[in-house]
Design an enzyme around this catalytic site. Sequence first.
Site, PDB file in Angstrom:
ATOM      1  N   GLU A 297     -40.397 -44.687  55.075  1.00  0.00           N
ATOM      2  CA  GLU A 297     -40.679 -43.281  55.360  1.00  0.00           C
ATOM      3  C   GLU A 297     -40.003 -42.397  54.313  1.00  0.00           C
ATOM      4  O   GLU A 297     -39.012 -42.794  53.700  1.00  0.00           O
ATOM      5  CB  GLU A 297     -40.171 -42.882  56.750  1.00  0.00           C
ATOM      6  CG  GLU A 297     -40.868 -43.598  57.886  1.00  0.00           C
ATOM      7  CD  GLU A 297     -40.365 -43.143  59.254  1.00  0.00           C
ATOM      8  OE1 GLU A 297     -39.604 -42.147  59.305  1.00  0.00           O
ATOM      9  OE2 GLU A 297     -40.732 -43.783  60.251  1.00  0.00           O
TER      10      GLU A 297
ATOM     11  N   HIS B 229     -34.007 -38.782  60.547  1.00  0.00           N
ATOM     12  CA  HIS B 229     -34.856 -39.396  61.577  1.00  0.00           C
ATOM     13  C   HIS B 229     -34.162 -40.689  61.965  1.00  0.00           C
ATOM     14  O   HIS B 229     -34.198 -41.677  61.227  1.00  0.00           O
ATOM     15  CB  HIS B 229     -36.260 -39.670  61.032  1.00  0.00           C
ATOM     16  CG  HIS B 229     -37.165 -40.334  62.019  1.00  0.00           C
ATOM     17  ND1 HIS B 229     -38.311 -41.023  61.654  1.00  0.00           N
ATOM     18  CD2 HIS B 229     -37.097 -40.448  63.384  1.00  0.00           C
ATOM     19  CE1 HIS B 229     -38.908 -41.502  62.719  1.00  0.00           C
ATOM     20  NE2 HIS B 229     -38.186 -41.181  63.785  1.00  0.00           N
TER      21      HIS B 229
END
Length: 363
Positions: A169, A222
Amino acid sequence: MKLKNLLPLLFVFLLLTTLFSGCISLADNGTDVNDSSNSSQNASNTTPDNNSGNGSGNGSGNTSAGLENETKTCGICGEDLRPKTRVNVAAFNIQIFGASKSSNPEVMDVLAKTIRNYDIVGVQEIRDASGDSLPKLVDLINNGTDENGTPYNYDYVVSDRLGRSTSKEQYAYIYNKDKVYVASEPITYPEPDGTDPFEREPYMVTFRSNIGNFDALFILIHTKPDDAKNEIAELDRVVEYAKTIYVGQENYVIMGDFNADGSYFNESGSSDLKSDKYVWLITNDMVTTTKTNNTYDRIVITKSLEPYVTGNVGVYNYSAAYGLNPSQTTAVSDHYPVYVEFLAWVGEWGRMLFMRMSSGIVA
């Protein structure tokens, strides 16, 4: 005449000076607080080209102060500057944002309209090995004008692809160049040797307001759900590390998908990130997900930033804003953006009067 008798006269003089002397231009080009080898702001006053946002964590998207940081203030000059003295910030986990989602016009339209509400948006869960989806989104954001007919002027900085597994990501900050500029080299947190506390190491950069004195180091995260408790606690160490790199910086905004609820995190429990150094702006009663009642997403600030918070803090429900049905809502994401509005200038009038006096400007 005694000093106490002069004070009312001095106040009247300063008030009249402010009201009737019209607009003045104040350049807020002070010393960069980010005094480190990673900062690129001390040497350049140029604005990058339109491709400057296509970096990968090495700062190629930076802009500099220059004329962008010229501050205009006025007494009675016919221009209301108050709408320009806010910096709106959001964090948005755009679930699995990649080629499939970026090829959906309806989804992209909602994303573009949502992001235009803010001046800085920390985006998480970008999963696109081609690297095409993010610039496509920013191009769409810039395709149009605001209610005043002014073209949108957004850019971005983006991290490397991060993660322990093959499912990498990226983080990105999408920002409004008419309101803020990048004031330090964007970096990914370098985990100490022999440690691996984060699934996806936090991504940090300094933003400053073009008008005013808002200045903060942003840290985007995250967490891995099953490690949320430990990763959230570790964010305090990230702040302490950042203080050694961004020397003199006291203002920090830590935001993103903390997974700070449900079975992953005791939101009422203790944590190193819940010490008296920090303020959690997104509270436990706010629902940040589209499918559950959890408060996964958070914005946490250091106490030094409290005077800048206007009180406009919450969760942006794009489903209600754009009249989406459940399937349309979840096609966008399983998260709503969380947001906070900051004042761009704390002590605006006091600072203006002080600069008038120190500069010898009189009516």
